[in-house]
Design a protein around this motif. Structure first.
Motif, PDB file in Angstrom:
ATOM      1  N   ASN A   7     -15.326 -50.790   6.204  1.00 37.66           N
ATOM      2  CA  ASN A   7     -14.567 -50.630   5.045  1.00 37.66           C
ATOM      3  C   ASN A   7     -15.791 -50.733   3.953  1.00 37.66           C
ATOM      4  O   ASN A   7     -15.382 -50.207   2.867  1.00 37.66           O
ATOM      5  CB  ASN A   7     -13.721 -51.826   5.180  1.00 37.66           C
ATOM      6  CG  ASN A   7     -12.529 -51.712   5.832  1.00 37.66           C
ATOM      7  OD1 ASN A   7     -12.180 -50.573   6.343  1.00 37.66           O
ATOM      8  ND2 ASN A   7     -12.049 -52.920   6.370  1.00 37.66           N
ATOM      9  N   LEU A   8     -16.575 -51.856   3.926  1.00 37.54           N
ATOM     10  CA  LEU A   8     -17.563 -51.697   2.837  1.00 37.54           C
ATOM     11  C   LEU A   8     -18.594 -50.478   2.602  1.00 37.54           C
ATOM     12  O   LEU A   8     -18.713 -50.033   1.523  1.00 37.54           O
ATOM     13  CB  LEU A   8     -18.604 -53.151   3.068  1.00 37.54           C
ATOM     14  CG  LEU A   8     -19.769 -53.147   2.229  1.00 37.54           C
ATOM     15  CD1 LEU A   8     -19.262 -53.398   0.762  1.00 37.54           C
ATOM     16  CD2 LEU A   8     -20.556 -54.197   2.511  1.00 37.54           C
ATOM     17  N   PHE A   9     -18.842 -50.006   3.797  1.00 34.56           N
ATOM     18  CA  PHE A   9     -19.608 -48.935   3.765  1.00 34.56           C
ATOM     19  C   PHE A   9     -19.014 -47.540   3.421  1.00 34.56           C
ATOM     20  O   PHE A   9     -19.531 -46.867   2.451  1.00 34.56           O
ATOM     21  CB  PHE A   9     -20.171 -48.535   5.122  1.00 34.56           C
ATOM     22  CG  PHE A   9     -21.174 -47.578   5.416  1.00 34.56           C
ATOM     23  CD1 PHE A   9     -22.606 -47.968   5.542  1.00 34.56           C
ATOM     24  CD2 PHE A   9     -21.059 -46.315   5.285  1.00 34.56           C
ATOM     25  CE1 PHE A   9     -23.550 -47.088   5.631  1.00 34.56           C
ATOM     26  CE2 PHE A   9     -21.953 -45.191   5.344  1.00 34.56           C
ATOM     27  CZ  PHE A   9     -23.475 -45.568   5.503  1.00 34.56           C
ATOM     28  N   ARG A  10     -17.762 -47.566   3.775  1.00 35.91           N
ATOM     29  CA  ARG A  10     -17.011 -46.220   3.323  1.00 35.91           C
ATOM     30  C   ARG A  10     -16.525 -46.364   1.797  1.00 35.91           C
ATOM     31  O   ARG A  10     -16.551 -45.471   1.094  1.00 35.91           O
ATOM     32  CB  ARG A  10     -15.863 -46.121   4.283  1.00 35.91           C
ATOM     33  CG  ARG A  10     -15.014 -44.663   4.121  1.00 35.91           C
ATOM     34  CD  ARG A  10     -13.890 -44.622   4.863  1.00 35.91           C
ATOM     35  NE  ARG A  10     -13.274 -43.161   4.760  1.00 35.91           N
ATOM     36  CZ  ARG A  10     -12.611 -42.773   3.740  1.00 35.91           C
ATOM     37  NH1 ARG A  10     -12.457 -43.341   2.659  1.00 35.91           N
ATOM     38  NH2 ARG A  10     -12.254 -41.430   3.865  1.00 35.91           N
ATOM     39  N   TRP A  68     -10.301 -43.263   7.534  1.00 36.92           N
ATOM     40  CA  TRP A  68     -10.063 -44.012   6.538  1.00 36.92           C
ATOM     41  C   TRP A  68     -10.255 -45.588   6.738  1.00 36.92           C
ATOM     42  O   TRP A  68     -10.675 -46.387   5.698  1.00 36.92           O
ATOM     43  CB  TRP A  68      -8.514 -43.897   6.035  1.00 36.92           C
ATOM     44  CG  TRP A  68      -8.259 -42.704   5.121  1.00 36.92           C
ATOM     45  CD1 TRP A  68      -7.683 -41.374   5.383  1.00 36.92           C
ATOM     46  CD2 TRP A  68      -8.390 -42.674   3.766  1.00 36.92           C
ATOM     47  NE1 TRP A  68      -7.806 -40.763   4.269  1.00 36.92           N
ATOM     48  CE2 TRP A  68      -7.996 -41.545   3.285  1.00 36.92           C
ATOM     49  CE3 TRP A  68      -8.845 -43.634   2.818  1.00 36.92           C
ATOM     50  CZ2 TRP A  68      -8.109 -41.195   1.673  1.00 36.92           C
ATOM     51  CZ3 TRP A  68      -9.035 -43.262   1.450  1.00 36.92           C
ATOM     52  CH2 TRP A  68      -8.560 -42.226   1.048  1.00 36.92           C
ATOM     53  N   GLU A  69     -10.073 -45.783   8.146  1.00 41.48           N
ATOM     54  CA  GLU A  69     -10.285 -47.244   8.357  1.00 41.48           C
ATOM     55  C   GLU A  69     -10.953 -47.057  10.078  1.00 41.48           C
ATOM     56  O   GLU A  69     -10.418 -46.384  10.883  1.00 41.48           O
ATOM     57  CB  GLU A  69      -9.181 -48.072   8.189  1.00 41.48           C
ATOM     58  CG  GLU A  69      -7.957 -47.650   9.021  1.00 41.48           C
ATOM     59  CD  GLU A  69      -6.750 -48.374   8.775  1.00 41.48           C
ATOM     60  OE1 GLU A  69      -5.794 -48.099   9.303  1.00 41.48           O
ATOM     61  OE2 GLU A  69      -6.702 -49.188   7.629  1.00 41.48           O
ATOM     62  N   ALA A  70     -11.462 -48.265  10.250  1.00 35.76           N
ATOM     63  CA  ALA A  70     -11.920 -48.167  11.740  1.00 35.76           C
ATOM     64  C   ALA A  70     -10.887 -48.843  12.543  1.00 35.76           C
ATOM     65  O   ALA A  70      -9.933 -49.519  11.897  1.00 35.76           O
ATOM     66  CB  ALA A  70     -12.919 -49.418  11.855  1.00 35.76           C
ATOM     67  N   GLU A  71     -10.855 -48.588  13.812  1.00 32.32           N
ATOM     68  CA  GLU A  71      -9.625 -49.364  14.698  1.00 32.32           C
ATOM     69  C   GLU A  71      -9.904 -50.486  14.861  1.00 32.32           C
ATOM     70  O   GLU A  71     -10.932 -51.469  14.742  1.00 32.32           O
ATOM     71  CB  GLU A  71      -9.815 -48.493  15.975  1.00 32.32           C
ATOM     72  CG  GLU A  71      -9.758 -46.946  16.023  1.00 32.32           C
ATOM     73  CD  GLU A  71     -10.069 -46.348  17.271  1.00 32.32           C
ATOM     74  OE1 GLU A  71     -10.375 -47.120  18.525  1.00 32.32           O
ATOM     75  OE2 GLU A  71      -9.892 -45.071  17.531  1.00 32.32           O
ATOM     76  N   GLU A  72      -8.828 -51.223  15.350  1.00 32.08           N
ATOM     77  CA  GLU A  72      -8.657 -52.695  15.441  1.00 32.08           C
ATOM     78  C   GLU A  72      -9.700 -53.366  16.429  1.00 32.08           C
ATOM     79  O   GLU A  72     -10.176 -54.159  16.225  1.00 32.08           O
ATOM     80  CB  GLU A  72      -7.078 -53.044  15.618  1.00 32.08           C
ATOM     81  CG  GLU A  72      -6.286 -52.940  14.483  1.00 32.08           C
ATOM     82  CD  GLU A  72      -4.679 -53.573  14.979  1.00 32.08           C
ATOM     83  OE1 GLU A  72      -4.744 -54.109  15.891  1.00 32.08           O
ATOM     84  OE2 GLU A  72      -3.963 -53.239  13.976  1.00 32.08           O
ATOM     85  N   GLU A  73     -10.076 -52.676  17.552  1.00 34.88           N
ATOM     86  CA  GLU A  73     -10.700 -53.206  18.466  1.00 34.88           C
ATOM     87  C   GLU A  73     -11.936 -53.268  18.120  1.00 34.88           C
ATOM     88  O   GLU A  73     -12.767 -53.921  18.786  1.00 34.88           O
ATOM     89  CB  GLU A  73     -10.547 -52.321  19.836  1.00 34.88           C
ATOM     90  CG  GLU A  73     -10.659 -50.896  19.818  1.00 34.88           C
ATOM     91  CD  GLU A  73     -10.823 -50.105  21.050  1.00 34.88           C
ATOM     92  OE1 GLU A  73     -10.684 -50.720  21.960  1.00 34.88           O
ATOM     93  OE2 GLU A  73     -10.923 -48.908  20.895  1.00 34.88           O
TER      94      GLU A  73
END
Length: 866
Positions: A822-825, A587-592
């Motif tokens: 986020n844009l890609f997904r 759903w989303e990438a990790e913050e790091e």
């Protein structure tokens, strides 16, 4: 990964540990520390972004308001048809499962009753074995015909909705093999359910019905020009998957949320309405026909889904009984923790079994898979029969007035029908065998017994039943038969919850608790611990129970089970997705990952085409690469000097420092130096000693060749020029002005249809293709290796500019990786060009560049270079 130190006497210190994830992917290996399979690069992504080219704009100009409304009406009709067809598929499966199961149990029950007195129970066991082995054998044959029909199909559909094309997952042959296979696998007594395959079946219906064509029947073609894109197909697959959930559980809202939570990466309000309407259509279609067939009550709508939990209601004789109280929430939380632990253990064991099958079963002849299915059926049948005969306890039947007839058959069943599910195997009159009552009934009846039986089951029976379903369903899920996991998980959890209720009544004196509630919460806890679904599963269980008061305890239990299980591993479907090496995006990438930029994760080595390219160059590109899209570019070396003024590059009245503008040559030089500077990232990170075995040398040579080929720039695409080994880095990676993207399928279509012009003509003389002609071969475009191009002059030129996408989504090289993710997904992209401040393409980002494993590898490299 630390670099090698002194070489000493060892031939290679950490030879395998020193390889990067990319090298391990090429070699088909895994991380030794966690044995994770890396995402493969051979999965093709779906393209949900519209290609707004000239043919598409011409169609928009000709579409009137009336035609647009007709198009939308056709879409709604297709959604309704998908729901109806999915409901009919569920009706077909349910009818024949009941028919075969009732015939099998009737024959075996008659044999057991006769042989109990005559002492020939071995004959009864052989009869049961004969039925089960034949049914399971037929189920395995369907999987041999279409291997992707194995399992529940939920991981594959989840991948498809996430944007990954799994070969054969939505074909008509898959639907036929799935429906027929699950019919026989459930009838064969395996600990599997038919609800999971229903989701897959609905998705296949959604993918195929609006297309009005099938590769299985290639000669049958209809002139139906609608819905010829991945975007439309994805929407219908979402609706079909939701309809499958709705038909399986009678939960249309839960089906809509399932499609949203588990799969689709792109969502909008219009799609929500369509998916909900499709789910409702499937639910009421199945309800209408099942109610009419079983009760001859057409139009009464008494059976909303394949799996019904019945009505939860305290007995009229117990005035102090409540479905649940606030005090019970503490027990529910503890059950959620236990369910999460059991689910994590289940997933861990099943993962190890799946890896064992990948190494030792799948590479062998297909007959081995058939033998494995028959072995599981044999063991399951023997355990069920012997346990019912030896461990089953004879317990007294409750008086008919104590049975809540409404709860066991949705207010349509008589007490005689309720008692018909009670098995008296090996027991005297007025008693029943509690073990046989659970094992020798269809799984739906066993669930109703655990939820609503006023009589008690012994602790031994509940413990054994729970353990057997835990281990045998874990063993079964993954063999070569269509199999669902929802019902086995519900049965395992329900027996656990019923056991907890019995213990609370016996040892804590809580005599007024409702056992059915604890059975339901136990089922939710274990199912949530296995699949790790929260929102959709909560709504599905509430709709299945038709009791809104269960919302809070079910939600709390599922949340606790998920949190507990996530501490140890992922859900069962995510595990099987990872085992397949599918590049699934979370759903989303990790913050790091914000420490990385687009320039850190992009691929700078591009294969590109020019707006006007000769046929021989296009054919060479298509036949020597596997890329699915190509940037359309022009070289701007001649224009660079005009814009250069001192130490600044001026473009469109905006000043940029030359040193701050990322170029492909500079990026490739930086990466080349990084490969040399850090041994852990070298192409061959080994000590100076010789390799012990020759097979290691062969593998290293293969690795070297593949990696070198990967970093070799593609030759200049001018047809009259050839690459030179003396080219500098700047010549190999010269500045390229980006104009758009064109897909492989579009280039093949242009070549097949002869869209080109000669050198002595202008590009205006080139034939034009309409939007429908460009999409005529969707979704299976011709392979460039199978196309006969002998009639085309290789010196002819193709103008690709009218057919490219001139305005795809792009990002700057300095864009943070999380923003890129986020844009890609969310937009469902397939390719994301990286364009610098002056319009030069410096790289491209695909799904592989955004996988968790790839981002972690780039982070490790970032930490070493910083």
């Amino acid at each position: 990964m630390a670099p090698c130190g002194g070489c000493g006497t060892c031939c290679c210190c950490g030879e395998r540990e020193s390889r990067t994830p990319e090298e391990l992917t090429i070699l088909g290996e895994t991380h030794e520390e966690d044995e994770e399979i890396l995402p493969r690069k051979d999965y093709e992504s779906l393209d949900y972004d519209r290609c707004i080219n000239d043919p598409y704009l011409e169609v928009l100009e000709t579409i009137s308001h009336k035609r647009a409304r007709r198009y939308e009406a056709v879409r709604w009709v297709m959604v309704f048809a998908i729901g109806v067809c999915t409901g009919l598929v569920g009706l077909f499966v349910d009818y024949f499962v009941r028919l075969f199961s009732q015939f099998k149990y009737r024959v075996v029950q008659s044999s057991v009753e006769d042989c109990t007195e005559k002492g020939c129970l071995a004959l009864s066991l052989l009869e049961l074995l004969g039925f089960n082995l034949i049914f399971v054998f037929i189920a395995t044959l369907f999987v041999l015909i279409q291997p992707v029909a194995a399992g529940s199909g939920i991981p594959e559909i989840k991948c498809y909705l996430n944007g990954v094309k799994v070969p054969g997952v939505v074909r008509l042959r898959t639907l036929v093999c799935k429906a027929l296979g699950v019919l026989f696998s459930v009838s064969g007594g395996l600990f599997v359910g038919k609800e999971g395959p229903m989701i897959h079946s609905g998705a296949v219906v959604g993918a195929g019905l609006p297309q009005f064509q099938s590769i299985t029947f290639q000669k049958i073609r209809f002139n139906f020009p609608y819905f010829r894109s991945d975007r439309d197909k994805r929407d219908f697959v979402s609706a079909g998957a939701a309809a499958g959930v709705a038909a399986a559980f009678g939960a249309p809202i839960g089906g809509t949320l399932f499609s949203l939570e588990e799969g689709s990466s792109f969502w909008n309000q219009g799609l929500t309405w369509k998916v909900l309407f499709c789910s409702m259509s499937a639910t009421f279609t199945l309800n209408f026909f099942r109610s009419g067939i079983q009760f001859s009550s057409w139009g009464s709508f008494q059976l909303p889904g394949l799996l019904n939990f019945g009505e939860f209601k305290c007995s009229d004789s117990d005035k102090k009984c409540h479905l649940w109280t606030a005090v019970d929430l503490a027990f529910f939380i503890i059950m959620g923790v236990v369910g999460g632990l059991l689910g994590a253990t289940f997933n861990c064991l099943n993962k190890r079994l799946a890896k064992y099958r990948m190494r030792n079963v799948h590479p062998k002849p297909k007959l081995v898979r058939v033998f494995e299915g028959l072995l599981v059926s044999l063991v399951t049948t023997v355990i069920v029969f012997v346990a019912s005969m030896v461990l089953g306890e004879c317990r007294k039947l409750s008086p008919p007035t104590h049975w809540n007839n409404n709860t066991l058959s949705l207010q349509v069943s008589s007490s005689e029908e309720v008692n018909s599910s009670i098995k008296t195997f090996f027991c005297p009159n007025n008693t029943y065998n509690d073990m046989a009552t659970l094992f020798f009934n269809p799984q739906e009846s066993a669930i109703l017994q655990l939820f609503h039986q006023d009589g008690t089951f012994s602790p031994v029976t509940l413990c054994f039943f729970c353990c057997m379903y835990f281990f045998l369903s874990c063993w079964t899920y993954g063999i070569s038969v269509p199999s669902g996991l929802f019902v086995p998980s519900l049965l395992c959890g329900a027996s656990f919850g019923r056991l907890v209720a019995n213990l609370l009544k016996s040892y804590l004196g809580l005599t007024h608790i409702y056992s059915g509630t604890f059975a339901l919460i136990g089922a939710a806890a274990f199912l949530g611990g296995v699949v790790r679904m929260t929102i959709s599963l909560t709504v599905i269980l509430i709709e299945s129970t038709n009791e809104i008061s269960y919302g809070l305890p079910i939600m709390i239990t599922l949340m606790v089970a998920k949190w507990t299980g996530d501490f140890f591993n992922k859900g069962i479907y995510d595990i099987h997705v990872a085992l397949r090496g599918v590049p699934l995006l979370e759903w989303e990438a990790e913050e790091e990952t914000d420490k990385l930029r687009a320039s850190d994760i992009m691929e700078p080595n591009l294969t590109y085409v020019y707006p006007h390219t000769r046929i021989q160059s296009l054919v060479s590109i298509l036949r020597t690469t596997a890329h699915h899209a190509f940037p359309v570019v022009t070289e701007n070396r001649g224009n660079e000097k005009e814009f250069m003024k001192g130490n600044q590059l001026i473009s469109n009245n905006i000043k940029f420092k030359k040193a701050s503008i990322l170029t492909r040559a500079g990026e490739q030089r930086k990466r080349s130096q990084s490969m040399k500077s850090y041994p852990s990232s070298e192409l061959r990170n080994m000590c100076d000693d010789r390799i012990a075995a020759e097979e290691h040398e062969e593998k290293e040579d293969m690795l070297q060749q593949m990696l070198e080929r990967r970093y070799t720039p593609y030759p200049n695409l001018y047809p009259d020029q050839s690459p030179s080994e003396e080219w500098t880095m700047e010549e190999r990676f010269r500045p390229l002005t980006f104009h758009g993207l064109i897909l492989r399928s579009q280039l093949v279509t242009l070549l097949v249809r002869g869209v080109c012009y000669s050198e002595n003509q202008s590009s205006a003389s080139q034939p034009r293709l309409s939007h429908s002609e460009m999409l005529e071969d969707y979704p299976r475009y011709p392979d460039i290796h199978d196309v006969n191009l002998t009639l085309l002059n290789p010196r002819m030129i193709v103008d690709v500019s009218p057919y490219m996408n001139p305005c795809p989504f792009t990002v700057s090289p300095n864009t943070h990786a999380s923003q890129v993710f986020n844009l890609f997904r969310t937009m469902g992209l397939r390719h994301l060009p990286v364009v610098n401040a002056v319009g030069e393409i410096v790289g491209i980002i695909t799904r592989h560049n955004l996988t968790h494993e790839f981002l972690q590898a780039r982070l490790r490299q970032h930490y070493m270079t910083s």
